[in-house]
Design an enzyme around this catalytic site. Structure first.
Site, mmCIF file in Angstrom:
data_model
loop_
_atom_site.group_PDB
_atom_site.id
_atom_site.type_symbol
_atom_site.label_atom_id
_atom_site.label_comp_id
_atom_site.label_asym_id
_atom_site.label_seq_id
_atom_site.Cartn_x
_atom_site.Cartn_y
_atom_site.Cartn_z
ATOM 1 N N HIS A 239 25.200 4.218 -2.960
ATOM 2 C CA HIS A 239 26.262 5.144 -3.357
ATOM 3 C C HIS A 239 25.734 6.315 -4.167
ATOM 4 C CE1 HIS A 239 29.189 2.501 -1.680
ATOM 5 N NE2 HIS A 239 28.905 1.526 -2.507
ATOM 6 N N ARG B 199 30.713 19.365 -14.606
ATOM 7 C CA ARG B 199 29.390 19.864 -15.025
ATOM 8 C C ARG B 199 28.733 20.520 -13.830
ATOM 9 N NH1 ARG B 199 26.488 15.990 -12.105
ATOM 10 N NH2 ARG B 199 27.503 13.969 -12.056
HETATM 11 P P1 ADP Z 1 30.402 8.054 -8.881
HETATM 12 O O1 ADP Z 1 31.130 8.415 -10.137
HETATM 13 O O2 ADP Z 1 29.503 6.909 -9.057
HETATM 14 O O3 ADP Z 1 29.786 9.252 -8.251
HETATM 15 P P2 ADP Z 1 32.402 8.164 -6.747
HETATM 16 O O4 ADP Z 1 33.806 7.771 -6.917
HETATM 17 O O5 ADP Z 1 32.102 9.623 -6.679
HETATM 18 O O6 ADP Z 1 31.549 7.501 -7.909
HETATM 19 O O7 ADP Z 1 31.832 7.447 -5.438
HETATM 20 C C1 ADP Z 1 30.454 7.440 -5.147
HETATM 21 C C2 ADP Z 1 30.239 7.134 -3.673
HETATM 22 O O8 ADP Z 1 30.848 5.889 -3.288
HETATM 23 C C3 ADP Z 1 30.846 8.125 -2.708
HETATM 24 O O9 ADP Z 1 30.039 9.254 -2.512
HETATM 25 C C4 ADP Z 1 30.998 7.294 -1.444
HETATM 26 O O10 ADP Z 1 29.766 7.137 -0.786
HETATM 27 C C5 ADP Z 1 31.395 5.951 -1.982
HETATM 28 N N1 ADP Z 1 32.861 5.798 -2.039
HETATM 29 C C6 ADP Z 1 33.654 6.097 -3.085
HETATM 30 N N2 ADP Z 1 34.957 5.832 -2.809
HETATM 31 C C7 ADP Z 1 34.986 5.348 -1.556
HETATM 32 C C8 ADP Z 1 36.034 4.852 -0.688
HETATM 33 N N3 ADP Z 1 37.298 4.805 -1.092
HETATM 34 N N4 ADP Z 1 35.698 4.435 0.546
HETATM 35 C C9 ADP Z 1 34.405 4.444 0.955
HETATM 36 N N5 ADP Z 1 33.387 4.875 0.190
HETATM 37 C C10 ADP Z 1 33.653 5.318 -1.052
HETATM 38 P P1 ADP Z 2 25.443 13.520 -8.948
HETATM 39 O O1 ADP Z 2 26.712 13.356 -8.191
HETATM 40 O O2 ADP Z 2 25.244 14.946 -9.393
HETATM 41 O O3 ADP Z 2 24.235 12.908 -8.330
HETATM 42 P P2 ADP Z 2 25.218 11.359 -10.915
HETATM 43 O O4 ADP Z 2 26.379 10.742 -11.619
HETATM 44 O O5 ADP Z 2 24.440 10.506 -9.978
HETATM 45 O O6 ADP Z 2 25.754 12.703 -10.251
HETATM 46 O O7 ADP Z 2 24.267 11.875 -12.047
HETATM 47 C C1 ADP Z 2 23.624 13.077 -11.932
HETATM 48 C C2 ADP Z 2 22.263 12.978 -12.487
HETATM 49 O O8 ADP Z 2 22.354 12.938 -13.879
HETATM 50 C C3 ADP Z 2 21.477 11.762 -12.081
HETATM 51 O O9 ADP Z 2 20.762 11.886 -10.901
HETATM 52 C C4 ADP Z 2 20.549 11.666 -13.242
HETATM 53 O O10 ADP Z 2 19.427 12.464 -13.032
HETATM 54 C C5 ADP Z 2 21.330 12.212 -14.390
HETATM 55 N N1 ADP Z 2 21.912 11.181 -15.211
HETATM 56 C C6 ADP Z 2 23.096 10.580 -15.033
HETATM 57 N N2 ADP Z 2 23.351 9.735 -16.023
HETATM 58 C C7 ADP Z 2 22.296 9.799 -16.850
HETATM 59 C C8 ADP Z 2 21.963 9.157 -18.070
HETATM 60 N N3 ADP Z 2 22.766 8.265 -18.639
HETATM 61 N N4 ADP Z 2 20.800 9.469 -18.618
HETATM 62 C C9 ADP Z 2 19.988 10.353 -18.058
HETATM 63 N N5 ADP Z 2 20.247 11.010 -16.931
HETATM 64 C C10 ADP Z 2 21.386 10.731 -16.338
#
Ligand code: ADP
Ligand code: ADP
Ligand code: MG
Length: 666
Positions: free
Chosen positions: A235, A292
């Site tokens: 994910h 952000r």
């Molecule tokens: P995060 O805060 O970890 O980014 P998201 O809610 O953006 O969480 O979901 C991360 C990923 O999980 C999505 O990019 C998708 O691949 C998968 N995902 C999230 N919600 C769904 C859903 N309802 N059905 C299928 N896949 C999902």
């Molecule tokens: P995106 O959808 O932009 O990939 P993520 O939620 O995966 O968003 O986080 C973005 C990036 O922020 C991650 O790939 C990581 O490099 C950084 N990151 C997220 N959480 C942390 C944390 N707790 N400490 C350090 N870096 C973080």
């Protein structure tokens, strides 16, 4: 405009922000932890201040300290980057209270979007389409289970406060619900300090499509089109591109307007991303808003010819948005690949270590082609050769971004750039990314979030023995390095030369495979015996690590890097790592191991699932470690009995530390 800003982050994003600030004539203050004293982001900023030990909690997450440093250095604003404090409403508020500009949205907007549940409730009111599900306050198991039954399986449980792909569980059937909920809540409380969850319909073969929005303090808000981030592992995004393949103008407008409505609903200011999950038929639903700058913002910059960090700085300084919706256009196609220190073959387990050798493709580091054509290649990186990927932070090494006039050209450039990216010293995902970029589904833009898993077999082909070409290059590299060290037995003028056999037996291994070769020197060329076949090899040219040789009728060239007993051959777009068994070294080393189970990397014990005296089966999960923001399950390597458990939940362990003692069953 500001004259000085503090960058409250590290790595590539800190370097990225510094580059724009420099271009705009704004001075920058870097902050760094003890682990980052020699880091690139410290070097590229005008000033740098040490803020604490390596652990993020004691350095990059110290809100008060950061504010104190900003005030002491005379910075007027703080750029939080992504991760760390970037989505922390209290930090945004604390900045404002001290008269500092937080380069991001108002605290109220961060708050409103911080909880996925609350955000969904808000979006419902703004008429933004939502994935069917339950996002209310009731949290008891029976109630949520009934909601899931009504939604229909599979469902997805999500930590309301979650992020980074953590705190999610797919539930296939009602009978599994209670267990999945308990485990989801456990992860949510551990990672986010809040065990609230929501339940959603788990979509089949969905795509992740997100919209970049930008708002100023004068009431203007625009969308800078979409990014497709469907290619994910765990994910989490691996590849991002813009525009999204197959997007129609009508749907783009509908999604853009929905995103602008979402931003409007929370009084948004600055850069934000509204993430949607889309069905293959194009119908889309709001998933969450990231308040952000996103990791993948460069693909948007490349297709729109904008510098989003410049926009952030201008908006934060109170200026109007540099462009209106009608000024914005899509030019060409951009793809970003995240280069991670990780081992795709081992479930994408993060890898740590020193970047002993680093060569990047011909690229312009952070360059935006203003006005004219964008740069074809761009690398955003926070590390240089010799730097270390430590266990304390995210294992991302760099982002490589390419631009082309269309997807085909961008993809060709990405393939080319990946073939030229060379790293020795730790595991990386480069070879995997390269296979992904050559795979049918990606080439044909047959995208969905399950792409990597579904095509696992073709993306992880069985290892084939190294070719004669690769072995010849490795041998040539060995001969040249011996020559350099003055130890070439054929060139040596020592008396013992006479006693040396003219045939050398060489042993290499790759993973479990043993490779034996023999080498004979005669009249200016070498005879190389590989698997019973004799080849004639001649070294034509060498410069540094670059070698050109002929092998029978073939002319080969490649780069060969010796790193201790490992030899790395980069040739024909492939990276082969071989182990050279030097007959002179390791005469008497004994194999370690036996009844020990050791930590694969430094980290913290988060769960112990077994106990002393228990009989366990091979593969049974014994304990869980957390390292590099991920949980790693340590399982039994064979059947046996637990003789001793050496650590408890909460303990920090160092790499190689013995975790438990194991009595092998007979
Ligand atoms: P995060 O805060 O970890 O980014 P998201 O809610 O953006 O969480 O979901 C991360 C990923 O999980 C999505 O990019 C998708 O691949 C998968 N995902 C999230 N919600 C769904 C859903 N309802 N059905 C299928 N896949 C999902
Ligand atoms: P995106 O959808 O932009 O990939 P993520 O939620 O995966 O968003 O986080 C973005 C990036 O922020 C991650 O790939 C990581 O490099 C950084 N990151 C997220 N959480 C942390 C944390 N707790 N400490 C350090 N870096 C973080
Ligand atoms: Mg997300």
């Amino acid at each position: 405009m500001f004259t000085k800003i503090l960058i409250a982050n590290r790595g590539e994003i800190a370097c990225r922000v510094a580059a724009t600030a420099r271009r705009m004539g704004i001075r920058t203050v870097a902050v760094y932890s003890e682990a980052d004293a020699g880091a690139k982001h410290v070097a590229v900023c005008d000033e740098a201040v040490l803020i604490g030990p390596a652990a993020a909690k004691e350095s990059y997450l110290r809100a008060e300290k950061l504010i104190e440093v900003a005030l002491a250095t005379g910075a007027q604003a703080i750029h939080p980057g992504y991760g760390f404090l970037s989505e922390n409403a209290e930090f945004a508020k604390a900045c404002a209270d001290k008269g500092l500009v937080f380069i991001g949205p108002p605290a109220s907007a961060i708050d409103a979007m911080g909880s996925k549940s609350a955000a969904k409730a808000l979006m419902e009111k703004a008429n933004v389409p939502l994935v069917p599900g339950y996002h209310g306050d009731q949290q008891d198991t029976a109630f949520l289970n009934a909601q899931a039954d009504a939604i229909g399986y599979p469902v997805l449980l999500k930590a309301s406060a979650g992020g980074g792909g953590k705190g999610m569980r797919v539930v296939e059937k009602s009978a599994d619900f209670a267990d999945a909920l308990a485990s989801c809540k456990r992860e949510a409380i551990n990672s986010f300090g809040d065990d609230k969850v929501l339940v959603e319909k788990y979509l089949q073969r969905p795509r992740h499509i997100e919209i970049q929005v930008f708002a100023d303090t004068h009431g203007n808000c625009v969308y800078l089109f979409e990014r497709d981030c469907s290619v994910q592992r765990r994910h989490q995004k691996v590849i991002e591109e813009a525009p999204a393949p197959g997007m129609t103008a009508e749907r783009r407008q509908a999604m853009g307007e929905a995103a602008v409505a979402a931003a409007g609903a929370v009084g948004y200011v600055g850069a934000g991303t509204v993430e949607f999950i889309a069905n293959q038929d194009g119908s889309f639903y709001f998933m969450e808003m990231n308040t952000r700058l996103q990791v993948e913002h460069p693909v948007t910059e490349m297709i729109t010819g904008t510098d989003l960090v410049e926009w952030q700085l201008r908006v934060a300084a109170g200026e109007k948005l540099p462009a209106q919706q009608t000024d914005l256009q899509i030019n060409g196609h951009a793809i970003e690949a995240r280069i991670y220190a990780e081992n795709p073959e081992k479930g994408f387990l993060p890898s740590i270590g020193k970047l002993r050798y680093l060569r990047t493709p011909q690229s312009v580091e952070f360059s935006l082609g203003h006005g004219t054509e964008p740069a074809a290649f761009r690398i955003d990186s926070g590390v240089r050769e010799g730097d270390t990927i430590s266990p304390f932070y995210d294992p991302m090494i760099a982002k490589m971004i390419v631009w082309g006039k269309d997807r085909t050209e961008a993809l060709a450039r990405m393939r080319q750039a990946l073939a030229q990216y060379r790293i020795v010293g730790l595991h990386t995902n480069i070879a995997f990314l390269s296979r992904l970029m050559h795979s049918d589904p990606f080439s044909h833009a047959d995208l969905d979030t399950g792409l990597i898993e579904r095509h696992h077999d073709s993306l992880f082909p069985a290892v084939v023995p190294p070719s004669a070409s690769v072995l010849a290059l490795a041998v040539a590299g060995l001969l040249l390095s011996e020559q350099q060290a003055g130890s070439d037995p054929w060139q040596s003028s020592h008396g013992w030369r006479m006693n040396l056999p003219l045939i050398r037996e060489l042993r290499f291994s790759e993973e479990e495979q043993q490779i034996a070769l023999s080498l004979q020197y005669s009249a200016g060329s070498y005879q190389l015996q590989i698997a019973g076949v004799s080849h004639t090899m001649q070294i034509r040219q060498s410069a540094g690590n670059q070698i050109q040789l002929s092998l029978d009728e073939l002319t080969l060239s490649g780069e060969v890097i010796w790193d201790g007993e490992k030899v790395h051959v980069f040739a024909a777009g492939q990276h082969t790592e071989l182990h050279y068994h030097d007959p002179l070294a390791h005469a008497g080393d004994a194999e370690a191991e036996g009844g020990r189970l050791t930590a694969p990397m430094p980290g913290k014990i988060v769960a112990v699932m077994t106990e002393k005296g228990r009989a366990v089966k091979k593969g049974e999960a014994l304990l869980i470690m957390e390292a590099m923001k991920m949980e790693h399950t340590i399982s039994a390597p064979h059947d046996g009995e637990i003789a001793e458990i050496l650590y408890a939940v909460g303990d920090q362990v160092s790499e190689g530390a013995q975790l438990l003692a194991f009595a092998q069953s007979n």
